[in-house]
Design a protein around this motif. Structure first.
Motif, PDB file in Angstrom:
ATOM      1  N   SER A 172       0.827  -1.207   0.000  1.00  0.00           N
ATOM      2  CA  SER A 172       0.000   0.000   0.000  1.00  0.00           C
ATOM      3  C   SER A 172       0.863   1.259   0.000  1.00  0.00           C
ATOM      4  O   SER A 172       0.484   2.283  -0.574  1.00  0.00           O
ATOM      5  N   LEU A 173       2.032   1.189   0.622  1.00  0.00           N
ATOM      6  CA  LEU A 173       2.927   2.346   0.645  1.00  0.00           C
ATOM      7  C   LEU A 173       3.548   2.603  -0.729  1.00  0.00           C
ATOM      8  O   LEU A 173       3.709   3.747  -1.147  1.00  0.00           O
ATOM      9  N   LYS A 174       3.876   1.543  -1.441  1.00  0.00           N
ATOM     10  CA  LYS A 174       4.486   1.703  -2.759  1.00  0.00           C
ATOM     11  C   LYS A 174       3.536   2.393  -3.736  1.00  0.00           C
ATOM     12  O   LYS A 174       3.951   3.174  -4.582  1.00  0.00           O
ATOM     13  N   SER A 175       2.250   2.092  -3.618  1.00  0.00           N
ATOM     14  CA  SER A 175       1.266   2.680  -4.532  1.00  0.00           C
ATOM     15  C   SER A 175       0.643   3.961  -3.989  1.00  0.00           C
ATOM     16  O   SER A 175      -0.211   4.563  -4.638  1.00  0.00           O
ATOM     17  N   ALA A 176       1.056   4.390  -2.780  1.00  0.00           N
ATOM     18  CA  ALA A 176       0.475   5.588  -2.164  1.00  0.00           C
ATOM     19  C   ALA A 176       0.805   6.833  -2.977  1.00  0.00           C
ATOM     20  O   ALA A 176       1.829   6.897  -3.657  1.00  0.00           O
ATOM     21  N   LYS A 177      -0.075   7.849  -2.873  1.00  0.00           N
ATOM     22  CA  LYS A 177       0.077   9.073  -3.655  1.00  0.00           C
ATOM     23  C   LYS A 177       0.691  10.227  -2.871  1.00  0.00           C
ATOM     24  O   LYS A 177       0.963  11.274  -3.441  1.00  0.00           O
ATOM     25  N   PHE A 178       0.905  10.055  -1.571  1.00  0.00           N
ATOM     26  CA  PHE A 178       1.360  11.191  -0.774  1.00  0.00           C
ATOM     27  C   PHE A 178       2.750  11.645  -1.180  1.00  0.00           C
ATOM     28  O   PHE A 178       3.612  10.862  -1.559  1.00  0.00           O
ATOM     29  N   ASP A 179       2.956  12.975  -1.112  1.00  0.00           N
ATOM     30  CA  ASP A 179       4.290  13.541  -1.266  1.00  0.00           C
ATOM     31  C   ASP A 179       4.663  14.397  -0.057  1.00  0.00           C
ATOM     32  O   ASP A 179       5.756  14.945  -0.001  1.00  0.00           O
ATOM     33  N   HIS A 180       3.728  14.528   0.899  1.00  0.00           N
ATOM     34  CA  HIS A 180       4.011  15.171   2.189  1.00  0.00           C
ATOM     35  C   HIS A 180       3.590  14.174   3.271  1.00  0.00           C
ATOM     36  O   HIS A 180       2.415  13.820   3.358  1.00  0.00           O
ATOM     37  N   PHE A 181       4.549  13.741   4.071  1.00  0.00           N
ATOM     38  CA  PHE A 181       4.250  12.733   5.092  1.00  0.00           C
ATOM     39  C   PHE A 181       4.886  13.162   6.414  1.00  0.00           C
ATOM     40  O   PHE A 181       6.084  13.431   6.473  1.00  0.00           O
ATOM     41  N   ARG A 182       4.060  13.229   7.473  1.00  0.00           N
ATOM     42  CA  ARG A 182       4.564  13.583   8.807  1.00  0.00           C
ATOM     43  C   ARG A 182       4.038  12.575   9.820  1.00  0.00           C
ATOM     44  O   ARG A 182       2.838  12.326   9.889  1.00  0.00           O
ATOM     45  N   TRP A 183       4.952  11.986  10.583  1.00  0.00           N
ATOM     46  CA  TRP A 183       4.586  11.055  11.658  1.00  0.00           C
ATOM     47  C   TRP A 183       5.462  11.421  12.847  1.00  0.00           C
ATOM     48  O   TRP A 183       6.617  11.028  12.941  1.00  0.00           O
ATOM     49  N   ILE A 184       4.891  12.225  13.772  1.00  0.00           N
ATOM     50  CA  ILE A 184       5.670  12.803  14.860  1.00  0.00           C
ATOM     51  C   ILE A 184       5.072  12.401  16.206  1.00  0.00           C
ATOM     52  O   ILE A 184       3.869  12.548  16.432  1.00  0.00           O
ATOM     53  N   SER A 185       5.927  11.913  17.094  1.00  0.00           N
ATOM     54  CA  SER A 185       5.525  11.569  18.473  1.00  0.00           C
ATOM     55  C   SER A 185       4.264  10.716  18.488  1.00  0.00           C
ATOM     56  O   SER A 185       3.340  10.957  19.274  1.00  0.00           O
ATOM     57  N   SER A 186       4.214   9.741  17.609  1.00  0.00           N
ATOM     58  CA  SER A 186       3.023   8.914  17.471  1.00  0.00           C
ATOM     59  C   SER A 186       3.392   7.435  17.427  1.00  0.00           C
ATOM     60  O   SER A 186       4.524   7.072  17.107  1.00  0.00           O
ATOM     61  N   THR A 187       2.406   6.598  17.751  1.00  0.00           N
ATOM     62  CA  THR A 187       2.603   5.152  17.720  1.00  0.00           C
ATOM     63  C   THR A 187       1.457   4.483  16.980  1.00  0.00           C
ATOM     64  O   THR A 187       0.369   5.037  16.866  1.00  0.00           O
ATOM     65  N   GLY A 188       1.729   3.295  16.471  1.00  0.00           N
ATOM     66  CA  GLY A 188       0.710   2.488  15.813  1.00  0.00           C
ATOM     67  C   GLY A 188       0.723   1.097  16.404  1.00  0.00           C
ATOM     68  O   GLY A 188       1.436   0.818  17.378  1.00  0.00           O
ATOM     69  N   SER A 189      -0.067   0.193  15.836  1.00  0.00           N
ATOM     70  CA  SER A 189      -0.068  -1.178  16.341  1.00  0.00           C
ATOM     71  C   SER A 189       1.263  -1.856  16.033  1.00  0.00           C
ATOM     72  O   SER A 189       1.648  -2.824  16.686  1.00  0.00           O
ATOM     73  N   LYS A 190       1.959  -1.344  15.013  1.00  0.00           N
ATOM     74  CA  LYS A 190       3.313  -1.786  14.687  1.00  0.00           C
ATOM     75  C   LYS A 190       4.180  -0.567  14.456  1.00  0.00           C
ATOM     76  O   LYS A 190       3.683   0.521  14.187  1.00  0.00           O
ATOM     77  N   THR A 191       5.479  -0.745  14.543  1.00  0.00           N
ATOM     78  CA  THR A 191       6.412   0.356  14.352  1.00  0.00           C
ATOM     79  C   THR A 191       6.291   0.913  12.935  1.00  0.00           C
ATOM     80  O   THR A 191       6.154   0.163  11.970  1.00  0.00           O
ATOM     81  N   LEU A 192       6.344   2.223  12.832  1.00  0.00           N
ATOM     82  CA  LEU A 192       6.264   2.862  11.524  1.00  0.00           C
ATOM     83  C   LEU A 192       7.434   2.424  10.645  1.00  0.00           C
ATOM     84  O   LEU A 192       8.589   2.521  11.057  1.00  0.00           O
ATOM     85  N   PRO A 193       7.173   1.945   9.425  1.00  0.00           N
ATOM     86  CA  PRO A 193       8.262   1.542   8.520  1.00  0.00           C
ATOM     87  C   PRO A 193       8.899   2.760   7.844  1.00  0.00           C
ATOM     88  O   PRO A 193       8.737   2.987   6.642  1.00  0.00           O
ATOM     89  N   SER A 194       9.651   3.529   8.630  1.00  0.00           N
ATOM     90  CA  SER A 194      10.218   4.786   8.136  1.00  0.00           C
ATOM     91  C   SER A 194      11.093   4.580   6.904  1.00  0.00           C
ATOM     92  O   SER A 194      11.035   5.372   5.953  1.00  0.00           O
ATOM     93  N   ASP A 195      11.900   3.529   6.919  1.00  0.00           N
ATOM     94  CA  ASP A 195      12.804   3.296   5.799  1.00  0.00           C
ATOM     95  C   ASP A 195      12.037   3.053   4.502  1.00  0.00           C
ATOM     96  O   ASP A 195      12.422   3.539   3.430  1.00  0.00           O
ATOM     97  N   ILE A 196      10.941   2.301   4.600  1.00  0.00           N
ATOM     98  CA  ILE A 196      10.138   2.003   3.405  1.00  0.00           C
ATOM     99  C   ILE A 196       9.498   3.280   2.870  1.00  0.00           C
ATOM    100  O   ILE A 196       9.439   3.499   1.653  1.00  0.00           O
ATOM    101  N   ILE A 197       9.044   4.145   3.773  1.00  0.00           N
ATOM    102  CA  ILE A 197       8.433   5.405   3.353  1.00  0.00           C
ATOM    103  C   ILE A 197       9.468   6.294   2.662  1.00  0.00           C
ATOM    104  O   ILE A 197       9.190   6.894   1.614  1.00  0.00           O
ATOM    105  N   LEU A 198      10.674   6.370   3.234  1.00  0.00           N
ATOM    106  CA  LEU A 198      11.721   7.182   2.618  1.00  0.00           C
ATOM    107  C   LEU A 198      12.114   6.615   1.249  1.00  0.00           C
ATOM    108  O   LEU A 198      12.325   7.361   0.296  1.00  0.00           O
TER     109      LEU A 198
END
Length: 320
Positions: A172-198
């Motif tokens: 879903s991240l590979k096909s995502a359309k976002f070009d502005h992404f912010r995830w600050i001081s937040s948590t999810g059910s799993k760790t944010l895949p920062s490397d994949i997003i970058l």
């Protein structure tokens, strides 16, 4: 043949090419126009609206306002007439300060919002924001589906000071359309895949998918992913403007980053890495020891004097 003799399907095709601001005016032309528009509003251009969901004293409220306006209607979410959504196009959906409400009420609210987003065919969404939102696993399904919509449609996804029961999947991240992404001081059910997003942003930049500027701000990222991004930008003949901020980058992270740069032969002058394709283009990297933050952005040198004079360069970069 008069327009009033045209079949409703053909009229709908005509109305699909009308400016969204003029659709409501056409309803007052005649009963036939009003009927066709009313039945087909979901398929016609709709006026852009910003919708905000927030809580006040344990009650969940909804605010609707035209995009660009300050004032709008505000009322209890469960008293809101969602048929109004058939006539508007939601371009921005914000959730704010939902952390002290009854869990059953919150679950009902998210179920209602998701259902109405689908029923009224909201396809214009460009920005989704979660700020100070704490959600339990009871709404995991609804929030995941909302995020799936955001990843498919939105250019801007922002999560700040929030706890959301979601996880991101690489497909879903590979096909995502976002070009502005912010995830600050937040948590999810799993760790944010920062490397994949970058790497997704890096791949978009490489393939010229993103022809505008983009930014990303995340709690952390690996040294390897940051070096991969810098290395890619330095060798591209045409690259986008960008602004990247990574938190939790302490002295250890900085030392490992510099060691990785040396291993890859990424030379720099005062943390400026020169492009391999443009003499006057650089990537600037700045570390803030107090905030443990690493910031990366492009810098360009442009001649500030005309040909024939001593060359003087002015520096600039794109801010956001």
């Amino acid at each position: 043949m008069s327009m009033h003799q045209l079949p409703s399907e053909m009229l709908r095709s005509v109305f699909q090419n009308v400016n969204s601001q003029d659709i409501p005016k056409l309803r007052s032309v005649c009963q036939m126009f009003n009927s066709v528009i009313k039945e087909n509003y979901c398929y016609l251009p709709r006026v852009a609206y910003l919708v905000k969901i927030y809580s006040v004293n344990g009650e969940i409220m909804i605010a609707n306002m035209k995009s660009g306006d300050i004032n709008g209607s505000t009322q209890n979410l469960f008293d809101f007439d969602f048929n109004h959504w058939r006539e508007i196009g939601i371009v921005e959906l914000e959730f704010e300060i939902i952390n002290e409400c009854d869990s059953i009420k919150v679950a009902k609210a998210f179920t209602l919002i998701l259902r109405e987003m689908i029923r009224t065919r909201q396809s214009q969404l460009r920005k989704m924001v979660f700020t100070n939102v704490r959600l339990s696993a009871d709404v995991a399904t609804e929030v995941k589906q909302l995020f799936d919509i955001a990843l498919y449609q939105c250019e801007n996804v922002t999560v700040e000071n929030s706890n959301l029961p979601i996880s991101f999947h690489s497909d879903s991240l590979k096909s995502a359309k976002f070009d502005h992404f912010r995830w600050i001081s937040s948590t999810g059910s799993k760790t944010l895949p920062s490397d994949i997003i970058l790497r997704k942003l890096q791949n978009d930049m490489k393939n010229a998918v993103n022809k505008r500027s983009f930014l990303a701000e995340m709690d952390s990222v690996s040294v390897e992913a940051a070096c991969d991004f810098v290395e890619e930008w330095l060798r591209l003949p045409v690259a986008s403007f960008f602004n990247l901020s990574f938190h939790n980058c302490d002295e250890t992270w900085k030392t490992r980053f510099l060691e990785e740069c040396e291993r890859r032969h990424l030379t720099h002058n005062y943390m400026e890495f020169q492009s391999r394709t443009h003499t006057n283009s650089h990537v600037k990297i700045s570390f803030s020891q107090d905030a443990s933050t690493c910031c990366i952005w492009p810098v360009f040198d442009v001649p500030a004097r005309t040909t024939g004079q001593s060359v003087c360069y002015a520096r600039y970069f794109r801010d956001f």
